[in-house]
Design a protein around this motif. Structure first.
Motif, PDB file in Angstrom:
ATOM      1  N   SER A   4      -3.410  -8.362 -71.729  1.00  0.00           N
ATOM      2  CA  SER A   4      -4.070  -9.543 -71.220  1.00  0.00           C
ATOM      3  C   SER A   4      -5.489  -9.152 -70.896  1.00  0.00           C
ATOM      4  CB  SER A   4      -3.393 -10.053 -69.956  1.00  0.00           C
ATOM      5  OG  SER A   4      -3.823  -9.330 -68.842  1.00  0.00           O
ATOM      6  N   THR A   5      -6.372 -10.078 -70.991  1.00  0.00           N
ATOM      7  CA  THR A   5      -7.746  -9.724 -70.688  1.00  0.00           C
ATOM      8  C   THR A   5      -7.939  -9.630 -69.188  1.00  0.00           C
ATOM      9  OG1 THR A   5      -8.410 -12.011 -70.749  1.00  0.00           O
ATOM     10  CG2 THR A   5      -8.687 -10.757 -72.768  1.00  0.00           C
ATOM     11  N   THR A  58      -6.519 -12.749 -67.224  1.00  0.00           N
ATOM     12  CA  THR A  58      -5.519 -13.812 -67.155  1.00  0.00           C
ATOM     13  C   THR A  58      -4.425 -13.445 -66.167  1.00  0.00           C
ATOM     14  OG1 THR A  58      -4.200 -12.894 -68.957  1.00  0.00           O
ATOM     15  CG2 THR A  58      -5.914 -14.494 -69.553  1.00  0.00           C
ATOM     16  N   TYR A  71      -8.237 -18.855 -66.331  1.00  0.00           N
ATOM     17  CA  TYR A  71      -8.223 -19.244 -67.737  1.00  0.00           C
ATOM     18  C   TYR A  71      -7.788 -20.690 -67.880  1.00  0.00           C
ATOM     19  CZ  TYR A  71      -3.188 -18.219 -67.310  1.00  0.00           C
ATOM     20  OH  TYR A  71      -1.868 -18.187 -66.920  1.00  0.00           O
ATOM     21  N   ILE A 108      -4.158 -20.004 -74.809  1.00  0.00           N
ATOM     22  CA  ILE A 108      -5.234 -19.730 -73.864  1.00  0.00           C
ATOM     23  C   ILE A 108      -6.524 -20.062 -74.599  1.00  0.00           C
ATOM     24  CG2 ILE A 108      -6.454 -17.958 -72.546  1.00  0.00           C
ATOM     25  CD1 ILE A 108      -3.717 -16.647 -72.066  1.00  0.00           C
ATOM     26  N   VAL A 128      -4.503 -17.044 -78.650  1.00  0.00           N
ATOM     27  CA  VAL A 128      -3.176 -16.495 -78.365  1.00  0.00           C
ATOM     28  C   VAL A 128      -2.271 -17.526 -77.701  1.00  0.00           C
ATOM     29  CG1 VAL A 128      -4.073 -14.138 -78.166  1.00  0.00           C
ATOM     30  CG2 VAL A 128      -3.766 -15.500 -76.110  1.00  0.00           C
ATOM     31  N   ALA A 130      -0.116 -18.837 -74.952  1.00  0.00           N
ATOM     32  CA  ALA A 130      -0.271 -18.585 -73.523  1.00  0.00           C
ATOM     33  C   ALA A 130       1.001 -18.070 -72.850  1.00  0.00           C
ATOM     34  CB  ALA A 130      -0.739 -19.853 -72.815  1.00  0.00           C
ATOM     35  N   TYR A 144       1.321 -13.973 -66.849  1.00  0.00           N
ATOM     36  CA  TYR A 144       1.234 -13.877 -68.303  1.00  0.00           C
ATOM     37  C   TYR A 144       0.079 -12.995 -68.736  1.00  0.00           C
ATOM     38  CZ  TYR A 144       4.690 -17.533 -68.641  1.00  0.00           C
ATOM     39  OH  TYR A 144       5.858 -18.250 -68.547  1.00  0.00           O
ATOM     40  N   MET A 146      -1.997 -11.483 -72.327  1.00  0.00           N
ATOM     41  CA  MET A 146      -2.363 -11.992 -73.650  1.00  0.00           C
ATOM     42  C   MET A 146      -1.820 -11.044 -74.712  1.00  0.00           C
ATOM     43  SD  MET A 146      -6.273 -13.208 -72.940  1.00  0.00           S
ATOM     44  CE  MET A 146      -6.529 -14.234 -74.377  1.00  0.00           C
ATOM     45  N   TYR A 147      -1.164 -11.605 -75.709  1.00  0.00           N
ATOM     46  CA  TYR A 147      -0.557 -10.848 -76.792  1.00  0.00           C
ATOM     47  C   TYR A 147      -1.375 -11.122 -78.047  1.00  0.00           C
ATOM     48  CZ  TYR A 147       3.384  -9.036 -79.593  1.00  0.00           C
ATOM     49  OH  TYR A 147       4.186  -8.319 -80.433  1.00  0.00           O
ATOM     50  N   PHE A 148      -2.150 -10.126 -78.463  1.00  0.00           N
ATOM     51  CA  PHE A 148      -3.047 -10.295 -79.607  1.00  0.00           C
ATOM     52  C   PHE A 148      -2.412  -9.782 -80.890  1.00  0.00           C
ATOM     53  CE2 PHE A 148      -7.125 -11.611 -77.899  1.00  0.00           C
ATOM     54  CZ  PHE A 148      -6.994 -11.330 -76.550  1.00  0.00           C
ATOM     55  N   TYR A 152      -6.754 -12.763 -84.058  1.00  0.00           N
ATOM     56  CA  TYR A 152      -6.916 -13.524 -82.819  1.00  0.00           C
ATOM     57  C   TYR A 152      -8.115 -12.968 -82.068  1.00  0.00           C
ATOM     58  CZ  TYR A 152      -2.361 -15.599 -83.595  1.00  0.00           C
ATOM     59  OH  TYR A 152      -1.313 -16.302 -84.118  1.00  0.00           O
TER      60      TYR A 152
END
Length: 197
Positions: A4-5, A58, A71, A108, A128, A130, A144, A146-148, A152
């Motif tokens: 996640s960022t 996030t 976000y 997101i 991605v 969310a 949550y 982030m799953y890249f 993406y």
């Protein structure tokens, strides 16, 4: 990359221009999250004379006093909602996320910069899902990440306070390394000044 960022960019007298600190929370980061709200990564960098020039997450607030949005989530019907923290310096409001994204089909669409510079991240490539990666954080709380997947990405073209050219920057990152491939890269930080390539 499964992440996640949670990102801090910093500048100050210890370097000529800026320090980029990227903290990407993943399941292995629960221990690091124990200090949330007491002192965030951007508080620590600021106290060292290198204040964050961008701070994205996030998962949590990156400053102990931050109580704004983290976000935006957007649904296929075009409606969107801001997801903030539960309390100043705390984790994302997962209940608000789950209420708005009950069907599991949100993306997101925007990641807010928690620093005062307004270096918010918007769409560059595909967005991605969310709700794809729910992770545990401190005290049994969940949020949550982030799953890249390849293709993406997020970006901002007009930035404030960010290092350019050969100016120094550093990255602080917490992420999972369980997914990788033999292709290119996962980048965070300075890339280019336009979208021509």
């Amino acid at each position: 990359l499964k992440l996640s960022t949670q990102i801090c960019l910093a500048s100050g007298p210890m370097v000529s221009r800026s320090v980029l600190a990227l903290s990407l929370f993943a399941p292995v980061a629960a221990a690091a999250a124990a200090a949330v709200a007491a002192e965030g990564p951007c508080d620590i960098l600021g106290a060292a004379g290198n204040p964050c020039v961008a701070a994205h997450s996030t998962v949590r607030a990156l400053y102990a006093k931050y109580d704004g949005p983290l976000y935006n989530v957007s649904r296929p019907d075009g409606r969107w909602s801001k997801i903030g923290v539960r309390e100043a310096g705390g984790f994302a409001d997962v209940e608000a996320h789950d209420r708005f994204c009950a069907a599991g089909d949100c993306v997101i669409s925007y990641v807010f910069d928690q620093s005062p510079n307004g270096n918010h991240l918007g769409q560059r490539h595909k967005l991605v899902n969310a709700s794809k990666l729910r992770i545990g954080v401190r005290g049994g709380q969940e949020t949550y990440a982030m799953y890249f997947d390849p293709g993406y990405g997020y970006h901002v073209d007009k930035t404030k306070g960010i290092a350019t050219g050969n100016e120094p920057e550093s990255i602080y990152a917490v992420m999972s390394g369980k997914r990788y491939n033999g292709r290119c890269c996962f980048d965070y930080g300075n890339s280019e000044t336009d979208d021509t390539d």
